[in-house]
Design an enzyme around this catalytic site. Structure first.
Site, PDB file in Angstrom:
ATOM      1  CG  ASN A  74      -2.537  -1.478   7.554  1.00  0.00           C
ATOM      2  OD1 ASN A  74      -2.369  -1.528   8.759  1.00  0.00           O
ATOM      3  ND2 ASN A  74      -1.741  -2.090   6.708  1.00  0.00           N
ATOM      4  CD  GLU A 110      -2.429  -5.573   3.826  1.00  0.00           C
ATOM      5  OE1 GLU A 110      -2.233  -6.810   3.728  1.00  0.00           O
ATOM      6  OE2 GLU A 110      -1.514  -4.722   3.780  1.00  0.00           O
ATOM      7  CB  CYS A 149      -4.519   3.760   4.298  1.00  0.00           C
ATOM      8  SG  CYS A 149      -3.670   3.414   2.762  1.00  0.00           S
ATOM      9  CD  GLU A 206      -2.123   6.908   6.671  1.00  0.00           C
ATOM     10  OE1 GLU A 206      -2.640   5.779   6.581  1.00  0.00           O
ATOM     11  OE2 GLU A 206      -1.040   7.216   6.152  1.00  0.00           O
TER      12      GLU A 206
HETATM   13  N1  THU Z   1      -0.761   1.800   4.241  1.00  0.00           N
HETATM   14  C1  THU Z   1      -1.346   2.581   5.182  1.00  0.00           C
HETATM   15  O1  THU Z   1      -2.112   2.103   6.032  1.00  0.00           O
HETATM   16  N2  THU Z   1      -1.076   3.910   5.149  1.00  0.00           N
HETATM   17  C2  THU Z   1      -0.244   4.515   4.260  1.00  0.00           C
HETATM   18  O2  THU Z   1      -0.156   5.734   4.212  1.00  0.00           O
HETATM   19  C3  THU Z   1       0.566   3.696   3.359  1.00  0.00           C
HETATM   20  C4  THU Z   1       0.097   2.294   3.187  1.00  0.00           C
HETATM   21  C5  THU Z   1      -1.048   0.361   4.254  1.00  0.00           C
HETATM   22  C6  THU Z   1      -1.910  -0.101   3.103  1.00  0.00           C
HETATM   23  C7  THU Z   1      -1.507  -1.550   2.979  1.00  0.00           C
HETATM   24  O3  THU Z   1      -2.290  -2.313   3.866  1.00  0.00           O
HETATM   25  C8  THU Z   1      -0.067  -1.572   3.456  1.00  0.00           C
HETATM   26  O4  THU Z   1       0.157  -0.373   4.160  1.00  0.00           O
HETATM   27  C9  THU Z   1       0.951  -1.683   2.338  1.00  0.00           C
HETATM   28  O5  THU Z   1       0.744  -0.732   1.363  1.00  0.00           O
END
Ligand code: THU
Length: 134
Positions: free
Chosen positions: A45, A47, A56, A58
């Site tokens: 992920n 941000e 994210c 995935e």
């Molecule tokens: N996040 C993911 O990378 N994958 C998911 O399926 C759920 C959420 C990340 C997005 C964000 O950077 C952090 O987790 C909190 O939501």
């Protein structure tokens, strides 16, 4: 318990987790996308101060796979900052389904002790996908 055949991919996903840029949530996620030939692409992920621009793990992995020339991802491995397996968010489920409606997804806690495996159809029943448009 984690099967031996899965462990190497979970280790790669966990390594990608260590590269996550998550200064706002402090929730680090890593993913390893695998095709039928065993080729891999990693994601974490990433941000952003404009929170909605966050991506994210995935989806990062799927996009990295496509950019590297991988076609259909048969198995996606996911490791997040939690003792128990974390499941993909709704947006990611839609992107995983688009790549391969028969994708297998395995999630593990960050200590790599415990895993859950399911299909994208388990996670996104009655999906809207390419067949609806073609
Ligand atoms: N996040 C993911 O990378 N994958 C998911 O399926 C759920 C959420 C990340 C997005 C964000 O950077 C952090 O987790 C909190 O939501």
């Amino acid at each position: 318990m984690i099967y031996e055949a899965d462990m190497a991919y979970f280790v790669l996903a966990n390594k990608a987790r260590s590269h996550a840029y998550a200064p706002y949530s402090q929730f680090h996620v890593g993913a390893c996308a695998v095709d039928a030939d065993g080729q891999t692409a990693l994601g974490c992920n990433v941000e952003n101060a404009s929170y909605g621009a966050t991506m994210c793990a995935e989806r990062t992995a799927i996009f990295a796979a496509v950019a590297a020339g991988l076609k259909k991802i048969t198995h996606l491995y996911l490791v997040a900052d939690a003792q128990t397996p974390t499941f993909p968010c709704g947006l990611c489920r839609q992107v995983l389904y688009e790549n391969n409606p028969d994708m297998i997804i395995s999630m593990a806690g960050c200590d790599l002790n415990e895993a859950v495996t399911c299909t994208i159809k388990d996670l996104l029943p009655h999906a809207f996908g390419p067949d609806n448009l073609i």
